[in-house]
Design an enzyme around this catalytic site. Structure first.
Site, PDB file in Angstrom:
ATOM      1  N   LEU A 148       2.813  -0.179  -2.591  1.00 59.00           N
ATOM      2  CA  LEU A 148       2.915  -0.853  -1.300  1.00 59.00           C
ATOM      3  C   LEU A 148       4.361  -1.156  -0.903  1.00 59.00           C
ATOM      4  CD1 LEU A 148      -0.187  -3.197  -1.621  1.00 59.00           C
ATOM      5  CD2 LEU A 148      -0.026  -0.966  -0.500  1.00 59.00           C
ATOM      6  N   CYS A 149       5.281  -0.455  -1.534  1.00 57.35           N
ATOM      7  CA  CYS A 149       6.700  -0.634  -1.258  1.00 57.35           C
ATOM      8  C   CYS A 149       7.098   0.239  -0.066  1.00 57.35           C
ATOM      9  CB  CYS A 149       7.485  -0.219  -2.501  1.00 57.35           C
ATOM     10  SG  CYS A 149       9.229  -0.566  -2.443  1.00 57.35           S
ATOM     11  N   HIS A 150       7.880  -0.330   0.847  1.00 52.60           N
ATOM     12  CA  HIS A 150       8.349   0.426   2.006  1.00 52.60           C
ATOM     13  C   HIS A 150       9.427   1.424   1.590  1.00 52.60           C
ATOM     14  CE1 HIS A 150       6.685  -3.159   3.924  1.00 52.60           C
ATOM     15  NE2 HIS A 150       6.472  -2.382   4.970  1.00 52.60           N
ATOM     16  N   MET A 205      12.895  -4.010  -5.615  1.00 52.96           N
ATOM     17  CA  MET A 205      12.104  -3.010  -6.330  1.00 52.96           C
ATOM     18  C   MET A 205      12.933  -1.760  -6.625  1.00 52.96           C
ATOM     19  SD  MET A 205       9.490  -4.675  -6.959  1.00 52.96           S
ATOM     20  CE  MET A 205       8.789  -3.374  -7.941  1.00 52.96           C
ATOM     21  N   GLU A 206      13.844  -1.412  -5.739  1.00 50.88           N
ATOM     22  CA  GLU A 206      14.706  -0.252  -5.988  1.00 50.88           C
ATOM     23  C   GLU A 206      15.634  -0.506  -7.166  1.00 50.88           C
ATOM     24  OE1 GLU A 206      12.897   0.355  -2.116  1.00 50.88           O
ATOM     25  OE2 GLU A 206      13.784  -1.424  -3.048  1.00 50.88           O
ATOM     26  N   ASP A 220      13.762   8.860 -23.686  1.00 53.47           N
ATOM     27  CA  ASP A 220      13.463  10.292 -23.746  1.00 53.47           C
ATOM     28  C   ASP A 220      14.573  11.069 -24.454  1.00 53.47           C
ATOM     29  OD1 ASP A 220      11.964  12.707 -23.078  1.00 53.47           O
ATOM     30  OD2 ASP A 220      13.617  13.112 -21.697  1.00 53.47           O
TER      31      ASP A 220
END
Length: 169
Positions: free
Chosen positions: A81-83, A117-118, A132
């Site tokens: 739901l992140c723009h 969030m970014e 990794d």
């Protein structure tokens, strides 16, 4: 007289029980910045491979930095739901410290919604890439301490986390 229950607050990302993306059309476009951190704890064999430059996959720190930058731009693809917002600047630092690999990610935008969030995604993706790249040396690497350190701009104002860590949690 019976106690009256508190009204349930309106959920921003759900309406009538269904998920939705919040409408930010009428929000002011402002400059916003967010910084997040993450740690990758290194078992002795992974640290030795990193320090000696004998890791068979190459340089984990450089790959992690590039992956974090790319991750900052792909956040809306991963967080449901992140723009999608224009990332106007990003800086990811990946360093070897006593406690392991320390990652900070700072992301900037000029948009109607924030970049927390970014920044968190950039730090997380960088940490996953360290894992990794070093998993051939040890599977016991541990990603930890992912958190928002600071944010500026927007309606909710500025935020600064308590005692930003400089050593592994």
């Amino acid at each position: 007289m019976a106690d009256t229950p508190e009204p349930t607050p309106e959920l921003t990302h759900f309406r009538n029980g269904l998920p939705r993306m919040v409408d930010v059309t009428d929000k002011a476009i402002t400059t916003r910045t967010a910084t997040a951190e993450a740690w990758v704890r290194l078992p002795a064999e992974a640290r030795a491979a990193l320090e000696a430059g004998t890791n068979p996959k190459g340089d984990p720190l450089t790959v992690a930095r590039l992956a974090g930058l790319a991750g900052s731009k792909r956040t809306a693809d991963l967080i449901l739901l992140c723009h999608p917002i224009p990332v106007t600047g990003a800086d990811v630092q990946v360093t070897l410290e006593d406690g392991g690999v320390y990652i900070t990610a700072t992301v900037r935008t000029t948009a109607p919604t924030g970049v927390e969030m970014e920044a968190l995604t950039a730090a997380s993706v960088a940490a996953l890439n360290v894992y990794d790249m070093l998993k051939a040396a040890s599977k016991a690497l541990e990603i930890t301490g992912i958190r928002l350190l600071s944010k500026t701009g927007g309606k909710s104002g500025d935020y600064l986390a308590e005692a930003a860590q400089t050593q592994s949690p």
